[in-house]
Motif scaffolding. Structure first.
Motif, PDB file in Angstrom:
ATOM      1  N   ALA A 266       0.831  -1.206   0.000  1.00  0.00           N
ATOM      2  CA  ALA A 266       0.000   0.000   0.000  1.00  0.00           C
ATOM      3  C   ALA A 266       0.868   1.261   0.000  1.00  0.00           C
ATOM      4  N   ALA A 267       1.960   1.238   0.784  1.00  0.00           N
ATOM      5  CA  ALA A 267       2.864   2.388   0.822  1.00  0.00           C
ATOM      6  C   ALA A 267       3.548   2.574  -0.526  1.00  0.00           C
ATOM      7  N   SER A 268       3.930   1.449  -1.161  1.00  0.00           N
ATOM      8  CA  SER A 268       4.569   1.534  -2.478  1.00  0.00           C
ATOM      9  C   SER A 268       3.602   2.081  -3.524  1.00  0.00           C
ATOM     10  N   ALA A 269       2.336   1.630  -3.438  1.00  0.00           N
ATOM     11  CA  ALA A 269       1.334   2.134  -4.386  1.00  0.00           C
ATOM     12  C   ALA A 269       1.114   3.628  -4.198  1.00  0.00           C
ATOM     13  N   GLN A 270       1.172   4.084  -2.962  1.00  0.00           N
ATOM     14  CA  GLN A 270       0.990   5.504  -2.696  1.00  0.00           C
ATOM     15  C   GLN A 270       2.168   6.314  -3.222  1.00  0.00           C
ATOM     16  N   SER A 271       3.384   5.792  -3.021  1.00  0.00           N
ATOM     17  CA  SER A 271       4.560   6.514  -3.501  1.00  0.00           C
ATOM     18  C   SER A 271       4.623   6.538  -5.030  1.00  0.00           C
ATOM     19  N   ALA A 272       4.023   5.532  -5.682  1.00  0.00           N
ATOM     20  CA  ALA A 272       4.031   5.476  -7.146  1.00  0.00           C
ATOM     21  C   ALA A 272       3.249   6.623  -7.762  1.00  0.00           C
ATOM     22  N   LEU A 273       2.351   7.241  -6.967  1.00  0.00           N
ATOM     23  CA  LEU A 273       1.541   8.344  -7.494  1.00  0.00           C
ATOM     24  C   LEU A 273       2.394   9.565  -7.837  1.00  0.00           C
ATOM     25  N   SER A 274       3.565   9.649  -7.243  1.00  0.00           N
ATOM     26  CA  SER A 274       4.438  10.804  -7.505  1.00  0.00           C
ATOM     27  C   SER A 274       5.566  10.466  -8.477  1.00  0.00           C
ATOM     28  N   GLN A 275       5.545   9.255  -9.023  1.00  0.00           N
ATOM     29  CA  GLN A 275       6.606   8.838  -9.941  1.00  0.00           C
ATOM     30  C   GLN A 275       6.171   9.027 -11.390  1.00  0.00           C
ATOM     31  N   THR A 276       7.152   9.289 -12.229  1.00  0.00           N
ATOM     32  CA  THR A 276       6.925   9.379 -13.673  1.00  0.00           C
ATOM     33  C   THR A 276       7.839   8.363 -14.357  1.00  0.00           C
ATOM     34  N   LEU A 277       7.222   7.343 -14.952  1.00  0.00           N
ATOM     35  CA  LEU A 277       7.987   6.290 -15.600  1.00  0.00           C
ATOM     36  C   LEU A 277       8.081   6.521 -17.098  1.00  0.00           C
ATOM     37  N   SER A 278       9.122   5.999 -17.693  1.00  0.00           N
ATOM     38  CA  SER A 278       9.285   6.120 -19.148  1.00  0.00           C
ATOM     39  C   SER A 278       8.305   5.195 -19.858  1.00  0.00           C
ATOM     40  N   LEU A 279       8.086   5.445 -21.128  1.00  0.00           N
ATOM     41  CA  LEU A 279       7.195   4.613 -21.914  1.00  0.00           C
ATOM     42  C   LEU A 279       7.692   3.168 -21.941  1.00  0.00           C
ATOM     43  N   GLU A 280       8.998   2.983 -22.037  1.00  0.00           N
ATOM     44  CA  GLU A 280       9.562   1.631 -22.078  1.00  0.00           C
ATOM     45  C   GLU A 280       9.304   0.880 -20.771  1.00  0.00           C
ATOM     46  N   ALA A 281       9.473   1.559 -19.644  1.00  0.00           N
ATOM     47  CA  ALA A 281       9.238   0.913 -18.343  1.00  0.00           C
ATOM     48  C   ALA A 281       7.767   0.562 -18.175  1.00  0.00           C
ATOM     49  N   LEU A 282       6.895   1.466 -18.599  1.00  0.00           N
ATOM     50  CA  LEU A 282       5.456   1.192 -18.522  1.00  0.00           C
ATOM     51  C   LEU A 282       5.076   0.010 -19.410  1.00  0.00           C
ATOM     52  N   MET A 283       5.663  -0.088 -20.573  1.00  0.00           N
ATOM     53  CA  MET A 283       5.352  -1.187 -21.495  1.00  0.00           C
ATOM     54  C   MET A 283       5.795  -2.531 -20.917  1.00  0.00           C
ATOM     55  N   ARG A 284       6.957  -2.561 -20.275  1.00  0.00           N
ATOM     56  CA  ARG A 284       7.434  -3.811 -19.683  1.00  0.00           C
ATOM     57  C   ARG A 284       6.496  -4.278 -18.568  1.00  0.00           C
ATOM     58  N   GLN A 285       6.149  -3.353 -17.682  1.00  0.00           N
ATOM     59  CA  GLN A 285       5.256  -3.703 -16.586  1.00  0.00           C
ATOM     60  C   GLN A 285       3.857  -4.016 -17.112  1.00  0.00           C
ATOM     61  N   GLY A 286       3.408  -3.241 -18.069  1.00  0.00           N
ATOM     62  CA  GLY A 286       2.068  -3.444 -18.618  1.00  0.00           C
ATOM     63  C   GLY A 286       1.913  -4.788 -19.307  1.00  0.00           C
TER      64      GLY A 286
END
Length: 388
Positions: A266-286
């Motif tokens: 839950a803490a990690s999900a909250q901290s992710a709200l302030s992060q900006t990931l690259s398109l490549e990183a989003l594609m890998r996770q997605g």
């Protein structure tokens, strides 16, 4: 005549072998499992009792038939009796089955009453079925999670060799304490499912809008497997149940560790709200999220299944307005198999899978959706609901 008698004895031998095989065979596949709980043992004993009664009835009935055929055959000069009815015989063959049924009903009723007695439980777990996964929630413990099939698509498609527990393996099993009575409350988010673990003698339907009860007490720690026993849709066979039973001390430790892990998530999900990931990183996770949650319906190639599940490749949802895409993933689509993932995935996971869908298979929108975008959209939806 000799050949006729030989054939009769041959048929009788086949029938006796067929009746006796499940009882004498060491192969568990030929008989009901004895299970690992007191209730499963009682169910097994009831099953065997009724089986033996049926065998005895079969021996008496078919024995009388074969004896009559051989003893009163035409070649021996047998003459049919001239009477048409016998009140005594009719009364006898009515009373005997009634007595047998009563004798069978007494232990069956006692076992059924014991199976339904969920009182004085030490732990309560809510089990919610949804296409096609199980959600477990431990009452008064702040612990809840989804249990997903982990068999790879390569095994399912026949590319890789099937593993030992093919289609019966999950990422997060239900964990229970040994020697404690656990009550289950079962319901469903969508269609009728059925939670079934043969070793526990527990098989209970999960019905939308209703809550069914069941219980178990397992005295032997280990891992036990089952599956959804209701035909709940196309991926019905991909909805396994895995239960890990631990000693009470080990279970208490697991429960504490699980609470801490969920708090960290839950803490990690909250901290992710302030992060900006690259398109490549989003594609890998997605892609990872898509293969786990979406590919079973929409296929790994995004082409869907015509007439059942729409394609994402080139779809107006994946290539159109971002808000429509987010709304579809977050809230699902009523009247279809498309679930609402708002409570199943974190904002970061939703952002990643939406990004992947909007850029994979030639969609190429170049949209890089961030967790903050998903959170902002959810807040707008909540504001609209409050305004209504």
């Amino acid at each position: 005549m000799k050949n006729f008698v030989i054939r009769l004895w041959f048929l009788a031998d086949l029938m006796l072998i067929g009746f006796a095989a499940p009882a004498i065979s060491a192969e568990p596949k030929l008989n009901m499992t004895q299970g690992v709980t007191e209730i499963s043992g009682r169910v097994y004993e009831l099953h065997m009792l009724i089986f033996y009664i049926c065998c005895a009835i079969a021996v008496v009935v078919f024995g009388a038939i074969f004896f009559s055929i051989v003893r009163h055959r035409k070649s021996r000069g047998a003459v049919a009796a001239s009477f048409h009815e016998s009140t005594k015989i009719e009364i006898l063959w009515t009373l005997i089955p009634i007595v047998i049924l009563i004798l069978m009903a007494i232990p069956a009723t006692k076992t059924l009453i014991a199976m339904e007695d969920t009182s004085q439980s030490d732990l309560t777990v809510q089990i919610t079925g949804s296409q096609w996964k199980w959600h477990y929630r431990y009452f008064d413990q702040d612990v809840a999670f989804f249990s997903l099939l982990t068999t790879s698509q390569q095994q399912i498609q026949g590319v890789d060799e099937k593993g030992e527990h093919y289609l019966l393996e999950v990422d997060q099993p239900l964990v229970l304490p040994a020697h404690r009575k656990v009550r289950f409350l079962l319901t469903s988010d969508d269609v009728i499912h059925s939670w079934w673990v043969p070793d526990f003698a527990v098989k209970k339907d999960a019905i939308p809008g209703f809550i069914n009860e069941a219980w178990t007490r397992v005295d032997k720690p280990g891992i036990y497997r089952g599956q959804c026993a209701e035909l709940c849709g196309r991926a019905h066979g991909f909805m396994p149940v895995v239960v890990q039973v631990l000693e009470p001390e080990a279970f208490d430790t697991w429960l504490t560790d699980k609470k801490n892990a969920l708090a960290e998530e839950a803490a990690s999900a909250q901290s992710a709200l302030s992060q900006t990931l690259s398109l490549e990183a989003l594609m890998r996770q997605g892609e990872a999220v898509y293969l786990d949650r979406c590919a079973v319906c929409h296929q790994p190639t995004g082409v869907g299944i015509p007439g059942a599940f729409p394609a994402i490749k080139g779809s107006p949802v994946a290539t159109g307005a971002l808000e429509l895409h987010l709304d579809t993933v977050l809230n699902g689509r009523a009247g279809t198999a498309m679930q609402a993932f708002a409570n199943q995935l974190t904002e970061q996971e939703i952002a990643a899978v939406v990004t992947y869908q909007r850029n994979a298979w030639g969609n190429n929108t170049n949209d890089a959706v961030q967790a903050a975008d998903v959170n902002a959209y959810k807040q707008r939806l909540e504001a609209v609901k409050e305004g209504q």
